[in-house]
Write a protein that holds these residues in place. Sequence first.
Motif, PDB file in Angstrom:
ATOM      1  N   HIS A  37       0.950  -1.264   0.006  1.00 36.74           N
ATOM      2  CA  HIS A  37      -0.012  -0.033   0.107  1.00 36.74           C
ATOM      3  C   HIS A  37       0.890   1.098   0.024  1.00 36.74           C
ATOM      4  CE1 HIS A  37       0.632   0.200   4.338  1.00 36.74           C
ATOM      5  NE2 HIS A  37       0.591  -0.962   4.538  1.00 36.74           N
ATOM      6  N   GLY A  38       0.285   2.324  -0.297  1.00 35.21           N
ATOM      7  CA  GLY A  38       1.305   3.605  -0.208  1.00 35.21           C
ATOM      8  C   GLY A  38       1.946   3.941  -1.322  1.00 35.21           C
ATOM      9  N   ALA A  39       1.704   2.797  -2.511  1.00 38.92           N
ATOM     10  CA  ALA A  39       2.701   2.735  -3.662  1.00 38.92           C
ATOM     11  C   ALA A  39       2.075   3.436  -4.685  1.00 38.92           C
ATOM     12  CB  ALA A  39       2.994   1.445  -4.052  1.00 38.92           C
ATOM     13  N   ASP A  40       1.272   4.503  -4.689  1.00 37.81           N
ATOM     14  CA  ASP A  40       0.587   5.338  -5.744  1.00 37.81           C
ATOM     15  C   ASP A  40       1.568   5.507  -6.974  1.00 37.81           C
ATOM     16  OD1 ASP A  40      -1.471   4.943  -3.708  1.00 37.81           O
ATOM     17  OD2 ASP A  40      -2.160   7.187  -3.978  1.00 37.81           O
ATOM     18  N   GLY A  41       1.228   5.297  -7.987  1.00 38.15           N
ATOM     19  CA  GLY A  41       2.005   5.755  -9.210  1.00 38.15           C
ATOM     20  C   GLY A  41       3.367   4.890  -9.359  1.00 38.15           C
ATOM     21  N   LEU A  56      -2.696 -12.494  -6.468  1.00 41.17           N
ATOM     22  CA  LEU A  56      -2.539 -11.250  -6.309  1.00 41.17           C
ATOM     23  C   LEU A  56      -4.221 -10.718  -6.232  1.00 41.17           C
ATOM     24  CD1 LEU A  56       0.076 -12.036  -7.222  1.00 41.17           C
ATOM     25  CD2 LEU A  56       0.076  -9.700  -8.212  1.00 41.17           C
ATOM     26  N   ILE A  57      -4.707  -9.741  -5.399  1.00 40.52           N
ATOM     27  CA  ILE A  57      -6.113  -9.389  -5.450  1.00 40.52           C
ATOM     28  C   ILE A  57      -5.721  -7.737  -5.178  1.00 40.52           C
ATOM     29  CG2 ILE A  57      -8.190  -8.973  -3.987  1.00 40.52           C
ATOM     30  CD1 ILE A  57      -7.767 -12.268  -3.706  1.00 40.52           C
ATOM     31  N   ALA A  58      -6.223  -6.940  -5.825  1.00 40.66           N
ATOM     32  CA  ALA A  58      -6.594  -5.514  -5.547  1.00 40.66           C
ATOM     33  C   ALA A  58      -7.512  -5.301  -4.716  1.00 40.66           C
ATOM     34  CB  ALA A  58      -6.738  -4.828  -6.708  1.00 40.66           C
ATOM     35  N   ILE A  59      -7.169  -5.151  -3.347  1.00 39.04           N
ATOM     36  CA  ILE A  59      -8.176  -5.042  -2.282  1.00 39.04           C
ATOM     37  C   ILE A  59      -9.140  -3.810  -2.334  1.00 39.04           C
ATOM     38  CG2 ILE A  59      -8.501  -4.673   0.251  1.00 39.04           C
ATOM     39  CD1 ILE A  59      -8.213  -7.603  -0.621  1.00 39.04           C
ATOM     40  N   SER A  60      -8.259  -2.729  -2.899  1.00 41.47           N
ATOM     41  CA  SER A  60      -8.631  -1.495  -3.055  1.00 41.47           C
ATOM     42  C   SER A  60      -8.056  -0.832  -4.460  1.00 41.47           C
ATOM     43  CB  SER A  60      -8.632  -0.434  -1.716  1.00 41.47           C
ATOM     44  OG  SER A  60      -8.939   0.681  -1.959  1.00 41.47           O
ATOM     45  N   GLY A  61      -8.707  -0.002  -5.121  1.00 40.94           N
ATOM     46  CA  GLY A  61      -8.155   0.895  -6.246  1.00 40.94           C
ATOM     47  C   GLY A  61      -7.715  -0.171  -7.573  1.00 40.94           C
ATOM     48  N   LYS A  62      -7.133   0.349  -8.324  1.00 37.66           N
ATOM     49  CA  LYS A  62      -6.619  -0.504  -9.499  1.00 37.66           C
ATOM     50  C   LYS A  62      -5.147  -0.708  -9.780  1.00 37.66           C
ATOM     51  CE  LYS A  62      -6.872  -0.347 -14.492  1.00 37.66           C
ATOM     52  NZ  LYS A  62      -7.036   0.462 -15.740  1.00 37.66           N
ATOM     53  N   ILE A  63      -4.756  -1.823  -9.942  1.00 38.73           N
ATOM     54  CA  ILE A  63      -3.479  -2.190 -10.091  1.00 38.73           C
ATOM     55  C   ILE A  63      -3.334  -2.921 -11.498  1.00 38.73           C
ATOM     56  CG2 ILE A  63      -1.360  -3.664  -9.382  1.00 38.73           C
ATOM     57  CD1 ILE A  63      -3.001  -3.401  -6.584  1.00 38.73           C
ATOM     58  N   ASP A  64      -2.506  -2.605 -12.523  1.00 39.17           N
ATOM     59  CA  ASP A  64      -2.253  -3.102 -13.705  1.00 39.17           C
ATOM     60  C   ASP A  64      -1.110  -4.074 -13.525  1.00 39.17           C
ATOM     61  OD1 ASP A  64      -4.410  -1.863 -15.295  1.00 39.17           O
ATOM     62  OD2 ASP A  64      -2.937  -0.147 -15.636  1.00 39.17           O
ATOM     63  N   VAL A  65      -0.960  -5.519 -13.723  1.00 36.68           N
ATOM     64  CA  VAL A  65      -0.208  -6.222 -13.560  1.00 36.68           C
ATOM     65  C   VAL A  65       0.190  -6.687 -15.068  1.00 36.68           C
ATOM     66  CG1 VAL A  65       0.806  -8.471 -12.767  1.00 36.68           C
ATOM     67  CG2 VAL A  65      -1.146  -7.201 -11.445  1.00 36.68           C
ATOM     68  N   TYR A  66       1.551  -6.606 -15.266  1.00 39.75           N
ATOM     69  CA  TYR A  66       2.230  -6.899 -16.693  1.00 39.75           C
ATOM     70  C   TYR A  66       2.949  -8.551 -16.494  1.00 39.75           C
ATOM     71  CZ  TYR A  66       5.605  -7.795 -20.446  1.00 39.75           C
ATOM     72  OH  TYR A  66       6.446  -8.225 -21.368  1.00 39.75           O
ATOM     73  N   PHE A  97       0.886   0.390  -9.882  1.00 34.38           N
ATOM     74  CA  PHE A  97      -0.341   1.006  -8.835  1.00 34.38           C
ATOM     75  C   PHE A  97      -0.945   2.308  -9.079  1.00 34.38           C
ATOM     76  CE2 PHE A  97       2.075  -2.235  -6.535  1.00 34.38           C
ATOM     77  CZ  PHE A  97       1.317  -2.703  -5.560  1.00 34.38           C
ATOM     78  N   GLY A  98      -2.287   2.494  -9.052  1.00 30.89           N
ATOM     79  CA  GLY A  98      -2.977   3.438  -9.297  1.00 30.89           C
ATOM     80  C   GLY A  98      -3.284   4.166  -7.922  1.00 30.89           C
ATOM     81  N   PRO A  99      -4.014   5.436  -7.781  1.00 32.59           N
ATOM     82  CA  PRO A  99      -4.023   6.008  -6.551  1.00 32.59           C
ATOM     83  C   PRO A  99      -4.872   5.207  -5.499  1.00 32.59           C
ATOM     84  CG  PRO A  99      -4.811   7.427  -8.514  1.00 32.59           C
ATOM     85  CD  PRO A  99      -4.371   6.038  -9.061  1.00 32.59           C
ATOM     86  N   GLY A 100      -4.420   5.250  -4.238  1.00 36.19           N
ATOM     87  CA  GLY A 100      -5.103   4.592  -3.136  1.00 36.19           C
ATOM     88  C   GLY A 100      -5.261   3.030  -3.166  1.00 36.19           C
ATOM     89  N   SER A 101      -4.337   2.420  -4.197  1.00 32.84           N
ATOM     90  CA  SER A 101      -4.646   0.997  -4.449  1.00 32.84           C
ATOM     91  C   SER A 101      -3.834   0.298  -3.007  1.00 32.84           C
ATOM     92  CB  SER A 101      -3.763   0.553  -5.525  1.00 32.84           C
ATOM     93  OG  SER A 101      -4.562   1.054  -6.706  1.00 32.84           O
ATOM     94  N   VAL A 102      -4.170  -0.762  -3.059  1.00 32.06           N
ATOM     95  CA  VAL A 102      -3.881  -1.940  -1.982  1.00 32.06           C
ATOM     96  C   VAL A 102      -3.944  -3.156  -2.538  1.00 32.06           C
ATOM     97  CG1 VAL A 102      -4.013  -3.086   0.350  1.00 32.06           C
ATOM     98  CG2 VAL A 102      -4.745  -0.727   0.139  1.00 32.06           C
ATOM     99  N   LEU A 103      -2.670  -3.828  -2.411  1.00 33.75           N
ATOM    100  CA  LEU A 103      -2.468  -5.279  -3.088  1.00 33.75           C
ATOM    101  C   LEU A 103      -2.207  -6.279  -2.108  1.00 33.75           C
ATOM    102  CD1 LEU A 103      -2.106  -6.840  -5.899  1.00 33.75           C
ATOM    103  CD2 LEU A 103       0.211  -6.549  -5.890  1.00 33.75           C
ATOM    104  N   LEU A 104      -3.211  -7.372  -2.160  1.00 33.95           N
ATOM    105  CA  LEU A 104      -3.025  -8.557  -1.048  1.00 33.95           C
ATOM    106  C   LEU A 104      -2.436  -9.568  -1.825  1.00 33.95           C
ATOM    107  CD1 LEU A 104      -3.465 -10.149   1.394  1.00 33.95           C
ATOM    108  CD2 LEU A 104      -5.812 -10.767   0.251  1.00 33.95           C
TER     109      LEU A 104
END
Length: 122
Positions: A37-41, A56-66, A97-104
């Motif tokens: 978390h806290g990895a915005d941008g 991998l699960i984006a608990i919050s926000g959006k995360i693009d995984v290549y 990581f998009g804004p406010g994203s949290v990756l589990l």
Amino acid sequence: MTHFAVLNLPTFADQRGSLTVMERALPFEVVRTYWIHGADGQTRGGHRHTYTRQALIAISGKIDVYMNDGVTAETIALDHPGKCLLVEPKDWHTMNFGPGSVLLVMSSHPYDRSEYIDTPYE
């Protein structure tokens, strides 16, 4: 349709909110769990593994995984907490990581830096 395995976890919603269930859904036993978390941008990852499998699960926000398995390369958007991406050991992956994203992240093995492969596929 994606080349990589994406699980759609059961989600139950009503006026009180949503509940997503992870029960016997993964093809491995989870021995390590962490969240980023806290990895915005920011871009994280940039490796593959020798033997560790991950979910991998984006608990919050959006995360693009290549993802790149040496044959197929694809970017998968994790944008709902009911969407779970399975990362196999051969899969080179980076997460944007998009804004406010949290990756589990749930892993099949404990942390072992020596099993990371830092060289991407050519």
